[in-house]
Design an enzyme around this catalytic site. Structure first.
Site, PDB file in Angstrom:
ATOM      1  N   CYS A 101       0.836  -1.201   0.000  1.00 50.65           N
ATOM      2  CA  CYS A 101       0.000   0.000   0.000  1.00 50.65           C
ATOM      3  C   CYS A 101       0.876   1.258   0.000  1.00 50.65           C
ATOM      4  O   CYS A 101       1.516   1.530  -1.006  1.00 50.65           O
ATOM      5  CB  CYS A 101      -1.000  -0.042   1.151  1.00 50.65           C
ATOM      6  SG  CYS A 101      -2.451   0.943   0.790  1.00 50.65           S
ATOM      7  N   HIS A 155      -3.634  -5.156   0.202  1.00 50.26           N
ATOM      8  CA  HIS A 155      -3.090  -5.709   1.448  1.00 50.26           C
ATOM      9  C   HIS A 155      -3.164  -7.240   1.425  1.00 50.26           C
ATOM     10  O   HIS A 155      -4.146  -7.815   1.890  1.00 50.26           O
ATOM     11  CB  HIS A 155      -3.887  -5.192   2.647  1.00 50.26           C
ATOM     12  CG  HIS A 155      -3.698  -3.747   2.915  1.00 50.26           C
ATOM     13  ND1 HIS A 155      -2.775  -3.268   3.814  1.00 50.26           N
ATOM     14  CD2 HIS A 155      -4.311  -2.665   2.388  1.00 50.26           C
ATOM     15  CE1 HIS A 155      -2.843  -1.942   3.842  1.00 50.26           C
ATOM     16  NE2 HIS A 155      -3.760  -1.559   2.988  1.00 50.26           N
ATOM     17  N   GLU A 173      -1.710  -9.203   3.283  1.00 51.09           N
ATOM     18  CA  GLU A 173      -1.615  -9.744   4.647  1.00 51.09           C
ATOM     19  C   GLU A 173      -2.978 -10.091   5.249  1.00 51.09           C
ATOM     20  O   GLU A 173      -3.047 -10.914   6.154  1.00 51.09           O
ATOM     21  CB  GLU A 173      -0.859  -8.767   5.562  1.00 51.09           C
ATOM     22  CG  GLU A 173      -1.600  -7.487   5.923  1.00 51.09           C
ATOM     23  CD  GLU A 173      -1.402  -6.343   4.926  1.00 51.09           C
ATOM     24  OE1 GLU A 173      -1.050  -6.627   3.767  1.00 51.09           O
ATOM     25  OE2 GLU A 173      -1.616  -5.180   5.298  1.00 51.09           O
TER      26      GLU A 173
END
Ligand code: GLN
Length: 535
Positions: free
Chosen positions: A385, A511, A513
């Site tokens: 990001c 993202h 994650e």
């Protein structure tokens, strides 16, 4: 569905006992027995959602596929259950009140005085039952944020009291407490637990199961005593002892028979219920615990004093390192402190770096120094990001030669706004509020590293940002070797950039994650760690 079972996890004595981990572990164990399970978090704060909360106060803001800015416990639920959560999985007091006040303004209450009981508690109950209403889940496990006795939690406990009354044994309450060890007396102390259970009882709620968080084994005698004082069967008093990895907790709770006790209390015939199949989970934990070689990764960000601010990134790195039979040695590096002069010293011993997400100007310059160092030294680097945005600005400054390259978020007077709010993006923003939130599709360029990593043409990843790579610079970037290897075709937005002539240098606007789980570590993190391992 009328047969959905509702389990509540409350906490007492102190906060930070790991209610989310216990709730997720129970979810995992029930799921491993073949049940359809979802976890929910009720947060007692008045913010509508955690989107506006400072990561220093509340840790990371998690984002669901449907674009809800959520409490970080939802990340635990997804990592444990390997299933997506949604907006309905996280409700705050702010949201409850907002809904009730909107109804009042619409005249829905027909002139009645709007009160905490029944209107707020009804709204809480509606939000809990909503998850079970479509028949999708056999178990809804709801974690109540905060600690019993807090003023903020009172309406939630009252809603649980009413639900217990309505649903009988289709509703069950697990209370998590802390049993301190007094070193001087060499004794575990149960009095705080007794008081905490009494505080619940004063609010009309009797716990069915007690989970005692502890640093030392709790003997049968102590369990017996707690059972006696707290009106709980002895088999329903269990311990949750400190473990080196949270991923051991489901296995430990299985040894304590948490799932068995839950099922038998809720009327299941254990002889007819399949055993929990924890095979994949156990092999992950064994890989994690048996890995001998270390891999040193740096996480460059501006909230490094509070690791919870990067919870999902850290967990994703743990998953990917274990997958690659390595033990993660993570260094959190405050980007504000990195300069061109000290960067070699700070990053020199690392096998790879992650440049973290973040909003605003602080720590940007340090990220540029770190990125330049990784780019020039062939060091594996993943920018996430803001990490991708700084990656593109650094490239524009030091490779393309635009000294004033910047993001309009940081400097709106620059003539080289590499990161900007794009016209295409404005349409998305008009639809969805002020940020691109939640899952968006991305098409991967054939023969790119990204395509090789994902092994497919189309992916979907979660977003949380306002600014975008400025397409005006796309061609120039690609000519200079920075490929735009992932695009959102619908809105013509750059999602992934990667440096051709580099071991592993990838920036992602999304993202990754948020979607790495124990049984499904994220391919980008797996590949990043593999590159970092290679000498
Ligand atoms: N500041 C950036 C934006 O809003 C990036 C946000 C982030 O890293 N999550 O576009």
């Amino acid at each position: 569905m009328k047969d959905t079972k509702y389990i509540f996890v409350t906490g007492g004595v102190t906060s930070s006992l790991g209610k989310g981990i216990i709730a997720a572990s129970l979810g995992k164990l029930l799921q491993a027995r073949g049940f359809r399970v979802t976890n929910q978090k009720l947060d007692p704060y008045i913010n509508i959602d955690p989107g506006t909360l400072n990561p220093y106060e509340h840790g990371e803001c998690y984002v669901t596929v449907d674009g809800h800015e959520a409490d970080l416990d939802l990340g635990h639920y997804e990592r444990f259950l390997n299933a997506p959560t949604h907006r309905a999985n996280n409700i705050t007091t702010g949201r409850i009140y907002q809904n009730v006040i909107n109804k009042e303004r619409r005249g829905d209450y027909l002139g009645k005085t709007v009160q905490i009981i029944p209107h707020i508690t009804d709204e809480i109950k509606r939000n809990i039952k909503q998850l079970g209403s479509k028949g999708e889940y056999e178990f809804v496990i709801t974690e109540l944020g905060g600690t019993v006795g807090d003023i903020e939690s009172l309406p939630y406990i009252e809603a649980v009291r009413q639900l217990k009354w309505e649903l009988g044994n289709k509703c069950l309450i697990i209370h998590l407490t802390y049993v301190p060890y007094l070193a001087a007396a060499k004794e575990l102390k149960t009095k705080p637990t007794q008081h905490s259970v009494k505080a619940l009882q004063e609010q009309g709620v009797q716990a069915d199961i007690l989970v005692l968080r502890t640093e030392h084994n709790i003997s049968m005698d102590i369990r017996k005593k707690v059972a006696l004082f707290c009106n709980v069967e002895q088999s329903a008093v269990m311990q949750s002892i400190d473990v080196p990895t949270i991923y051991r907790v489901p296995m430990n709770m299985q040894l304590e028979k948490l799932d068995e006790v839950v099922l038998s209390k809720m009327g299941f015939d254990l002889a007819k219920t399949p055993d929990a199949d924890m095979g994949k989970w156990i092999s992950f934990v064994e890989k994690l615990e048996n890995a001998k070689d270390e891999i040193r990764i740096g996480l460059v960000g501006k909230y490094t004093q509070l690791p919870d601010a990067y919870k999902s990134i850290i967990e994703s790195l743990i998953h990917a390192s274990a997958y690659n039979d390595h033990k993660l040695k993570l260094e959190l590096i405050l980007s504000d402190k990195i300069t061109d002069e000290n960067v070699a010293k700070k990053l020199g011993g690392l096998a790879g770096i992650i440049v973290a997400p973040g909003f605003g100007e602080r720590g940007m310059e340090g990220k540029f120094s770190a990125l330049r160092y990784a780019r020039e030294n062939n060091m594996p680097c993943l920018g996430i990001c803001m990490g991708m945005q700084t990656m593109s600005i650094e490239f524009a400054r030091n490779v393309l030669g635009y000294a004033d390259a910047n993001s309009t978020e940081i400097d709106d007077t620059t003539t080289h706004n590499i990161v900007d709010i794009m016209d295409e993006q404005k349409d998305v923003l008009n639809l969805g509020g002020s940020m691109r939130l939640g899952a968006y599709k991305c098409k991967l360029k054939k023969h790119s590293k990204a395509h090789e990593i994902y092994g497919k043409d189309h992916i979907s990843e979660r977003h949380r940002h306002r600014f975008e790579f400025n397409n005006e610079y796309k061609e120039e970037f690609e000519k200079a070797g920075m490929i735009c290897s992932g695009m959102n075709d619908e809105s013509n937005l750059v999602e992934i950039i990667e440096l051709k002539s580099h071991k592993w240098f990838i920036g992602v606007q999304f993202h990754p994650e948020y979607s790495s789980t124990v049984v499904n570590p994220h391919p980008l993190f797996i590949s990043f760690i593999q590159a970092a391992i290679q000498k």
